[in-house]
Design a protein around this motif. Structure first.
Motif, PDB file in Angstrom:
ATOM      1  N   ILE A 234      53.055  12.029  73.296  1.00 10.08           N
ATOM      2  CA  ILE A 234      53.620  13.061  72.794  1.00 10.08           C
ATOM      3  C   ILE A 234      54.926  12.542  73.270  1.00 10.08           C
ATOM      4  O   ILE A 234      55.548  13.052  71.566  1.00 10.08           O
ATOM      5  CB  ILE A 234      53.537  13.778  74.609  1.00 10.08           C
ATOM      6  CG1 ILE A 234      52.257  14.320  74.319  1.00 10.08           C
ATOM      7  CG2 ILE A 234      54.543  14.611  74.518  1.00 10.08           C
ATOM      8  CD1 ILE A 234      52.185  15.932  75.959  1.00 10.08           C
ATOM      9  N   MET A 238      57.112  13.495  69.123  1.00  8.00           N
ATOM     10  CA  MET A 238      57.942  14.403  69.846  1.00  8.00           C
ATOM     11  C   MET A 238      59.367  13.490  69.580  1.00  8.00           C
ATOM     12  O   MET A 238      60.272  14.134  68.749  1.00  8.00           O
ATOM     13  CB  MET A 238      58.246  14.873  71.359  1.00  8.00           C
ATOM     14  CG  MET A 238      57.604  15.728  71.284  1.00  8.00           C
ATOM     15  SD  MET A 238      57.704  16.995  72.805  1.00  8.00           S
ATOM     16  CE  MET A 238      58.742  18.496  72.266  1.00  8.00           C
ATOM     17  N   PHE A 252      57.584  23.698  68.493  1.00 12.66           N
ATOM     18  CA  PHE A 252      55.966  23.058  68.945  1.00 12.66           C
ATOM     19  C   PHE A 252      55.834  24.528  69.826  1.00 12.66           C
ATOM     20  O   PHE A 252      56.462  25.360  70.140  1.00 12.66           O
ATOM     21  CB  PHE A 252      56.913  22.225  69.808  1.00 12.66           C
ATOM     22  CG  PHE A 252      57.368  22.684  71.004  1.00 12.66           C
ATOM     23  CD1 PHE A 252      56.478  22.371  72.861  1.00 12.66           C
ATOM     24  CD2 PHE A 252      58.311  22.992  70.986  1.00 12.66           C
ATOM     25  CE1 PHE A 252      57.314  23.112  73.432  1.00 12.66           C
ATOM     26  CE2 PHE A 252      58.713  24.055  72.352  1.00 12.66           C
ATOM     27  CZ  PHE A 252      58.562  23.710  73.494  1.00 12.66           C
ATOM     28  N   VAL A 254      52.652  25.189  72.669  1.00  9.21           N
ATOM     29  CA  VAL A 254      51.742  25.408  73.855  1.00  9.21           C
ATOM     30  C   VAL A 254      50.662  26.433  74.683  1.00  9.21           C
ATOM     31  O   VAL A 254      50.525  27.735  73.861  1.00  9.21           O
ATOM     32  CB  VAL A 254      52.924  24.864  75.088  1.00  9.21           C
ATOM     33  CG1 VAL A 254      53.889  24.247  74.982  1.00  9.21           C
ATOM     34  CG2 VAL A 254      54.006  26.178  75.397  1.00  9.21           C
ATOM     35  N   GLN A 259      51.646  22.448  80.221  1.00  7.71           N
ATOM     36  CA  GLN A 259      52.086  21.989  78.590  1.00  7.71           C
ATOM     37  C   GLN A 259      53.553  21.737  78.225  1.00  7.71           C
ATOM     38  O   GLN A 259      54.510  21.246  77.967  1.00  7.71           O
ATOM     39  CB  GLN A 259      51.166  21.852  77.377  1.00  7.71           C
ATOM     40  CG  GLN A 259      51.356  21.425  76.067  1.00  7.71           C
ATOM     41  CD  GLN A 259      50.306  21.673  75.733  1.00  7.71           C
ATOM     42  OE1 GLN A 259      49.982  23.048  75.396  1.00  7.71           O
ATOM     43  NE2 GLN A 259      50.339  20.637  74.167  1.00  7.71           N
ATOM     44  N   GLU A 262      55.423  19.793  80.215  1.00  2.00           N
ATOM     45  CA  GLU A 262      56.245  18.484  79.913  1.00  2.00           C
ATOM     46  C   GLU A 262      56.859  17.548  78.419  1.00  2.00           C
ATOM     47  O   GLU A 262      57.228  16.660  78.394  1.00  2.00           O
ATOM     48  CB  GLU A 262      54.681  17.709  79.997  1.00  2.00           C
ATOM     49  CG  GLU A 262      54.213  16.568  79.114  1.00  2.00           C
ATOM     50  CD  GLU A 262      52.616  15.591  79.104  1.00  2.00           C
ATOM     51  OE1 GLU A 262      52.723  14.144  79.258  1.00  2.00           O
ATOM     52  OE2 GLU A 262      52.043  17.098  79.197  1.00  2.00           O
ATOM     53  N   ASP A 263      56.479  18.964  77.756  1.00  3.41           N
ATOM     54  CA  ASP A 263      56.859  19.073  76.041  1.00  3.41           C
ATOM     55  C   ASP A 263      58.550  18.485  76.371  1.00  3.41           C
ATOM     56  O   ASP A 263      59.510  18.308  75.900  1.00  3.41           O
ATOM     57  CB  ASP A 263      56.663  19.924  75.701  1.00  3.41           C
ATOM     58  CG  ASP A 263      55.335  19.544  74.920  1.00  3.41           C
ATOM     59  OD1 ASP A 263      54.527  18.663  75.257  1.00  3.41           O
ATOM     60  OD2 ASP A 263      54.492  20.874  74.437  1.00  3.41           O
TER      61      ASP A 263
END
Length: 298
Positions: A234, A238, A252, A254, A259, A262-263
Motif C-alpha cells: 500500500i 499510494m 481510491f 475501499v 482499509q 489504513e489508506d
C-alpha cells in the motif's frame, strides 16, 4: 495532491478477487469517517450499481455534509451510441437528473463521460459543456484509459479535468507525455487504479488462474522489493502516485473501515526519491494486458 474516495465497491461486487460489496451500514460508516478525516472529494457513477443510492442515503442523513464535499459522478456509458446528435443533450441532462435524485442533491461539482471514446466527439463534448454553462455542474471531463484519449482531452478548451489510470505497474501516462502536457497546460488530472482492482496487493498464488502466468512473476518481484525496502504494498502503491505533480486527486476505493483508515494514514507518508526511481526502472514497462482489466481474458 488530495485523496478522493471512490465508491464502486459500495454499489457492486468489484475487484479481481471477487469481493462482495459491503453492507449499507458499513458504507455509511466509511463515508462518515472519510469526510471527518480530511477527504473532501467523492467519486461515483450511475454505472456503479447502487453506489449513487448509497451516497444519497448518506447525504439524506447528513444534509450539511453535502456542501462540505466535492461530488463527482459520471454519465452512463454508451447511452449516446446510435442516437441522433440532437438527442445528445436531452439524454445527457436526463441521466444527470436521475443521478441528482439518487444522490439527493441538485448539483454536481464534477461530471464525467464514462465512455472514453466520446472524448473525440465534438458534439458530445459540446453537450457536456452545456450542462456546465447552464449551471447543473461546476466542471466537466472524461474518464479515459489510453494515452491518446488523455492527450485529446487535455487539449480541449471545454473540458476541465480528466480521470485516468496510473499506478506503479501502469506508467503509460508518464512515459507517453500525458503528465508533461497536463502540467504545461495546467490541466487537472484525477488518477485511479493505484491498486488495479487489488492486483498490486496480491501475492502470486492469490492471482486467479487466467492472469497468474503473466502477473505472478511481477507480483513476486514486488514482494521482494517490499522486503528489501521495508515498505508495504500500500505504501508503494499510494506513495508512487502521490509523487506525480500532474495529479491533483488520487481516487481510491475501499471495502472495509480498517482499509479506509489504513489508506488515509498511509497517504500521509512520502516515498523516498531513490525508491520511486527504482520503481520506475523495475516496473516501467509492464504489458497493457496485465495492467488494464478490460484486457483481462477471464
Amino acid at each position: 495532491m488530495e485523496l478522493c474516495l471512490g465508491s464502486v465497491q459500495f454499489g457492486m461486487d468489484y475487484g479481481i478477487r471477487g469481493k462482495k460489496r459491503p453492507p449499507l451500514s458499513d458504507c455509511l460508516e466509511m463515508l462518515d469517517y472519510a469526510v471527518h478525516n480530511g477527504i473532501t472529494t467523492i467519486d461515483t457513477a450511475s454505472a456503479y450499481g447502487g453506489a449513487e443510492d448509497v451516497i444519497g442515503r448518506f447525504f439524506e442523513k447528513n444534509p450539511p455534509v453535502r456542501r462540505q464535499v466535492r461530488l463527482i459522478s459520471k454519465f452512463r456509458p454508451n447511452l449516446l451510441d446510435d442516437v441522433p446528435e440532437e438527442q445528445y443533450y436531452p439524454i445527457m441532462k436526463s441521466n444527470l437528473e436521475e443521478s441528482f435524485q439518487r444522490l439527493h442533491t441538485d448539483y454536481l461539482d464534477g461530471y464525467l463521460l464514462h465512455s472514453a471514446r466520446y472524448v473525440y466527439n465534438d458534439a458530445i463534448i459540446g453537450a457536456l459543456a452545456r450542462l456546465k454553462t447552464e449551471g447543473y455542474v461546476a466542471s466537466v471531463g472524461v474518464s479515459v484509459y489510453e494515452t491518446d484519449e488523455a492527450k485529446t482531452g487535455i487539449m480541449r478548451d471545454n473540458l476541465d479535468f480528466l480521470q485516468l489510470p496510473y499506478s506503479v505497474l501502469d506508467q503509460r501516462m508518464r512515459h507517453d507525455g500525458v503528465f508533461a502536457l497536463a502540467e504545461e497546460r495546467k490541466f487537472p488530472l484525477h488518477s485511479r487504479s493505484a491498486f488495479i482492482q487489488g492486483l498490486v496487493l496480491m501475492e502470486p498464488e492469490e492471482v486467479p488462474q487466467f492472469l497468474r502466468e503473466k502477473a505472478g512473476p511481477i507480483l513476486q518481484k514486488i514482494s521482494l522489493f517490499c522486503k528489501e525496502t521495508g515498505l508495504t504494498r500500500i505504501q508503494l502503491a499510494m506513495g508512487f502516485v502521490k509523487r506525480q505533480a500532474a495529479v491533483s486527486h488520487l481516487v481510491f476505493g475501499v471495502r472495509s473501515f480498517e482499509q479506509l483508515r489504513e489508506d488515509i494514514s498511509v497517504f500521509q507518508v512520502e516515498l523516498p526519491d531513490d525508491v520511486a526511481t527504482e520503481l520506475e526502472v523495475q516496473f516501467g514497462n509492464i504489458s497493457a494486458d496485465i495492467v488494464m482489466p478490460s484486457l483481462w481474458k477471464k
